[in-house]
Design a protein around this motif. Structure first.
Motif, mmCIF file in Angstrom:
data_model
loop_
_atom_site.group_PDB
_atom_site.id
_atom_site.type_symbol
_atom_site.label_atom_id
_atom_site.label_comp_id
_atom_site.label_asym_id
_atom_site.label_seq_id
_atom_site.Cartn_x
_atom_site.Cartn_y
_atom_site.Cartn_z
ATOM 1 N N GLU A 111 0.798 -1.217 -0.056
ATOM 2 C CA GLU A 111 0.113 0.071 -0.104
ATOM 3 C C GLU A 111 0.751 1.257 0.210
ATOM 4 O O GLU A 111 0.452 2.250 -0.472
ATOM 5 C CB GLU A 111 -0.853 -0.013 1.184
ATOM 6 N N GLN A 141 2.846 3.406 -4.163
ATOM 7 C CA GLN A 141 1.998 4.354 -4.181
ATOM 8 C C GLN A 141 2.812 5.682 -3.538
ATOM 9 O O GLN A 141 2.132 6.874 -3.206
ATOM 10 C CB GLN A 141 0.565 4.195 -3.441
ATOM 11 N N ASP A 198 4.054 8.184 -5.136
ATOM 12 C CA ASP A 198 3.853 9.419 -5.985
ATOM 13 C C ASP A 198 2.375 9.975 -5.440
ATOM 14 O O ASP A 198 2.142 11.168 -5.922
ATOM 15 C CB ASP A 198 3.849 8.976 -7.300
ATOM 16 N N ARG A 199 1.637 9.190 -4.982
ATOM 17 C CA ARG A 199 0.286 9.674 -4.534
ATOM 18 C C ARG A 199 0.231 10.104 -3.028
ATOM 19 O O ARG A 199 -0.965 10.497 -2.601
ATOM 20 C CB ARG A 199 -0.830 8.513 -4.548
ATOM 21 N N LYS A 252 4.711 11.226 3.255
ATOM 22 C CA LYS A 252 5.457 10.228 3.128
ATOM 23 C C LYS A 252 5.944 9.762 4.339
ATOM 24 O O LYS A 252 6.341 10.547 5.040
ATOM 25 C CB LYS A 252 6.471 10.230 2.014
#
Length: 76
Positions: free
Chosen positions: A59, A63, A65-66, A70
């Protein structure tokens, strides 16, 4: 109609979970301007030993970049 799922390592108290849900709800209301009745929050507890295989690898890692926030760690 935001729905938030928080996955975390088990061990937090019910009071900590309730407080976290309240804070997340308030942040969403403030951030996007919705009503409290539009927000739902779920919390999923996982054993620490399962974090990398159940959450990070499937998960988080694919991802990056989304992610608007972070993680500051990388599992080995």
């Amino acid at each position: 109609m935001p729905h938030v799922v928080i996955k975390m390592i088990e061990g937090r108290s019910e009071e900590q979970k309730r407080r976290t849900a309240e804070l997340v709800t308030q942040a969403i209301m403030d951030g996007i301007g919705c009503k409290e009745s539009s927000v739902s929050v779920a919390i999923e507890d996982l054993p620490a030993a399962e974090w990398v295989s159940a959450v990070y690898r499937p998960e988080i890692e694919p991802q990056m970049d989304r992610l608007y926030k972070k993680p500051g760690y990388k599992p080995e």
